[in-house]
Design a protein around this motif. Sequence first.
Motif, PDB file in Angstrom:
ATOM      1  N   GLN A  19      -8.935  32.476 -38.571  1.00  0.00           N
ATOM      2  CA  GLN A  19     -10.250  31.846 -38.425  1.00  0.00           C
ATOM      3  C   GLN A  19     -10.851  31.542 -39.805  1.00  0.00           C
ATOM      4  OE1 GLN A  19     -13.214  34.006 -36.220  1.00  0.00           O
ATOM      5  NE2 GLN A  19     -14.565  32.243 -36.161  1.00  0.00           N
ATOM      6  N   GLU A  20     -10.820  32.516 -40.697  1.00  0.00           N
ATOM      7  CA  GLU A  20     -11.392  32.327 -42.031  1.00  0.00           C
ATOM      8  C   GLU A  20     -10.739  31.160 -42.773  1.00  0.00           C
ATOM      9  OE1 GLU A  20     -11.560  34.542 -46.388  1.00  0.00           O
ATOM     10  OE2 GLU A  20     -11.129  35.765 -44.614  1.00  0.00           O
ATOM     11  N   TYR A  21      -9.418  31.157 -42.814  1.00  0.00           N
ATOM     12  CA  TYR A  21      -8.727  30.103 -43.553  1.00  0.00           C
ATOM     13  C   TYR A  21      -8.682  28.788 -42.771  1.00  0.00           C
ATOM     14  CZ  TYR A  21      -7.747  33.240 -47.322  1.00  0.00           C
ATOM     15  OH  TYR A  21      -7.894  34.094 -48.387  1.00  0.00           O
ATOM     16  N   LEU A  49      -2.654  35.723 -26.426  1.00  0.00           N
ATOM     17  CA  LEU A  49      -1.800  36.333 -27.447  1.00  0.00           C
ATOM     18  C   LEU A  49      -2.456  37.583 -28.022  1.00  0.00           C
ATOM     19  CD1 LEU A  49      -0.527  33.118 -29.286  1.00  0.00           C
ATOM     20  CD2 LEU A  49       0.822  34.648 -27.814  1.00  0.00           C
ATOM     21  N   PHE A  50      -3.767  37.544 -28.218  1.00  0.00           N
ATOM     22  CA  PHE A  50      -4.491  38.704 -28.724  1.00  0.00           C
ATOM     23  C   PHE A  50      -4.500  39.836 -27.689  1.00  0.00           C
ATOM     24  CE2 PHE A  50      -8.572  41.015 -28.869  1.00  0.00           C
ATOM     25  CZ  PHE A  50      -8.360  41.721 -30.044  1.00  0.00           C
ATOM     26  N   LEU A  89      -1.015  39.062 -31.233  1.00  0.00           N
ATOM     27  CA  LEU A  89      -1.842  38.753 -32.411  1.00  0.00           C
ATOM     28  C   LEU A  89      -2.814  39.901 -32.610  1.00  0.00           C
ATOM     29  CD1 LEU A  89      -2.874  34.981 -32.033  1.00  0.00           C
ATOM     30  CD2 LEU A  89      -1.280  35.943 -33.688  1.00  0.00           C
ATOM     31  N   SER A  90      -2.955  40.354 -33.840  1.00  0.00           N
ATOM     32  CA  SER A  90      -3.880  41.447 -34.132  1.00  0.00           C
ATOM     33  C   SER A  90      -5.276  40.903 -34.444  1.00  0.00           C
ATOM     34  CB  SER A  90      -3.373  42.264 -35.327  1.00  0.00           C
ATOM     35  OG  SER A  90      -3.486  41.505 -36.523  1.00  0.00           O
ATOM     36  N   ARG A  91      -6.244  41.788 -34.410  1.00  0.00           N
ATOM     37  CA  ARG A  91      -7.619  41.420 -34.775  1.00  0.00           C
ATOM     38  C   ARG A  91      -7.664  40.915 -36.221  1.00  0.00           C
ATOM     39  NH1 ARG A  91     -11.928  42.450 -32.071  1.00  0.00           N
ATOM     40  NH2 ARG A  91     -10.954  44.107 -30.873  1.00  0.00           N
ATOM     41  N   GLU A  92      -6.882  41.561 -37.076  1.00  0.00           N
ATOM     42  CA  GLU A  92      -6.831  41.169 -38.484  1.00  0.00           C
ATOM     43  C   GLU A  92      -6.232  39.762 -38.638  1.00  0.00           C
ATOM     44  OE1 GLU A  92      -5.999  43.615 -42.578  1.00  0.00           O
ATOM     45  OE2 GLU A  92      -4.697  44.018 -40.864  1.00  0.00           O
ATOM     46  N   GLU A  96      -5.242  36.594 -52.156  1.00  0.00           N
ATOM     47  CA  GLU A  96      -4.899  36.018 -50.852  1.00  0.00           C
ATOM     48  C   GLU A  96      -3.524  36.466 -50.360  1.00  0.00           C
ATOM     49  OE1 GLU A  96      -5.269  31.763 -51.020  1.00  0.00           O
ATOM     50  OE2 GLU A  96      -7.372  31.854 -51.586  1.00  0.00           O
ATOM     51  N   ASN A  97      -2.839  37.290 -51.125  1.00  0.00           N
ATOM     52  CA  ASN A  97      -1.467  37.674 -50.802  1.00  0.00           C
ATOM     53  C   ASN A  97      -1.352  38.328 -49.433  1.00  0.00           C
ATOM     54  OD1 ASN A  97       0.889  39.838 -51.001  1.00  0.00           O
ATOM     55  ND2 ASN A  97       1.407  38.034 -52.248  1.00  0.00           N
ATOM     56  N   ARG A  98      -2.190  39.300 -49.164  1.00  0.00           N
ATOM     57  CA  ARG A  98      -2.146  39.994 -47.865  1.00  0.00           C
ATOM     58  C   ARG A  98      -2.487  39.030 -46.736  1.00  0.00           C
ATOM     59  NH1 ARG A  98      -1.968  44.110 -44.658  1.00  0.00           N
ATOM     60  NH2 ARG A  98      -3.670  44.854 -43.365  1.00  0.00           N
TER      61      ARG A  98
END
Length: 111
Positions: A70-72, A55-56, A61-64, A86-88
Amino acid sequence: MQTNNITTAQKFRDAESLWFWFISSSQIRDHMYRGGTGNFRPCELVDVETLVTRLFLSGKLSREQLSVIQEYGLRRRAPHQHIYSENRAAGLWSAAMVTLSVAARTKGWVE
């Protein structure tokens, strides 16, 4: 005729469930812990890793988005849209989960 005692694979409820299972299972694998819930899943860790990589690489799927999921995922929760900081991330998470959901549903991994 021999019967099989293994139950059928339990599909994931949604893409978030798939992702949290992947992150949690990856951590267990990486730290070489043993254990499990006894539930069979319709895919292996490497299958999810391969799907996300595809997908990437295909630009779906973007890198962002990868960074946010991954973080969440490691936090074991989705970012919350009503928390200013956390809105963005919540928007990126939501878009990534839609993409992952479509791909995982095609594979038969989620309901």
